[in-house]
Design a protein around this motif. Structure first.
Motif: not given
Length: 299
Positions: A26-28, A94-99, A104-107, A112-114
């Motif tokens: 969902k995040i990626g 590419t950098i912007l997408a990985y950022v 999102g994943w770290l949060r 627990g933020d979704d």
């Protein structure tokens, strides 16, 4: 002093990705689509021109012309002159997408933020820009310091003689240990705690080698996992491509989608280990999600 548990951090990166796979997708998936589009456009524009620049097999003897070093350099210069701008754009996207993925994943892992019911994540606001700025600044600082030190040592090579390579190795080792400590900035920025270099440095105190080996082991695991995944992906895409030769969809888009998905997944596994290390070291901001905190807000 809190001691980082290496095995726990490594296991958490793997377990969190596969255990929360639906949320990871969902995040990626939106950043992944952006990556595939950017890389697909780049490849579709560059490959035909690159093929035209390369020497072809001789019609008479079937031999391929061997380029001299000067000719290879000239081809490289010509290629950069024609497509360097496109490569820069593809690299930035590419950098912007990985950022976006990292934030999102770290949060999610630390707070627990979704995505609050959303189907995917396309967000690039102040938090993502701060993450981008931190990554660029970190790479610039360590790149400049490393280049400066190596340049000085190269100038002193006549003094220290054969020891110069050993000294360079030691310097790069020290820089790597410093870098893995400063990588704690990324979860800090994702959690809106600011890019406080001093706090990140203190968090890693006494754990430089533990952070280093956590990074080495999880990177090795991701590399092996990617290698295993590449085998069936290569076979399937090659077979499908052979069934529809010349098809952009099968020849370019499908392989890019598969390979980018593997790289993004590996990146999220690595981030999971970083997030767990940050939590173990009591990094600021990790804990209760914004949604849970909102329960206590005044109405």
């Amino acid at each position: 002093m809190q001691k980082l548990q290496i095995g726990q951090a490594i296991g958490a990166g793997i377990k969190q990705f596969f255990g929360q796979f639906r949320t990871a997708v969902k995040i990626g998936w939106v950043p992944l689509v952006i990556l595939v589009i950017a890389h697909g456009i780049f490849m579709a524009m560059v490959l035909p021109e690159l093929e035209a620049l390369m020497p072809q097999e001789g019609a008479a003897d079937g031999q391929t012309e061997v380029l001299t070093e000067a000719e290879v350099q000239q081809l490289g210069i010509e290629f950069m002159a024609r497509f360097g701008w496109l490569g820069v754009i593809a690299g930035l996207v590419t950098i912007l997408a990985y950022v976006m993925v990292a934030t999102g994943w770290l949060r999610f892992l630390l707070r627990g933020d979704d995505l609050a019911g959303r189907a995917g994540m396309f967000q690039f606001s102040g938090r993502e820009f701060r993450m981008l700025g931190t990554a660029i600044l970190l790479m610039l600082v360590f790149g400049i310091v490393g280049f400066a030190v190596v340049s000085v040592l190269a100038g002193l090579a006549f003094v220290i003689g054969g020891f110069v390579n050993l000294v360079i190795l030691v310097v790069y080792g020290a820089l790597m240990l410093a870098f893995v400590r400063m990588a704690l900035l990324f979860p800090m920025v994702a959690l809106d705690q600011g890019a406080n270099w001093g706090v990140a440095w203190r968090l890693g105190k006494g754990n430089s080698w533990r952070l280093f080996w956590t990074y080495v082991v999880i990177t090795f695991f991701v590399a092996m996992l990617s290698f295993v995944a590449f085998i069936p992906v290569g076979l399937v895409t090659g077979l499908v491509g052979a069934m529809a030769p010349g098809s952009i969809s099968f020849g370019i888009v499908l392989p890019l989608l598969a390979y980018d998905a593997i790289y993004v997944g590996g990146f999220m596994i690595t981030l999971g280990s970083l997030a767990d290390a940050y939590r173990q070291l009591n990094g600021p901001g990790a804990g209760v999600s914004d949604r849970e905190l909102a329960v206590f807000d005044d109405e």
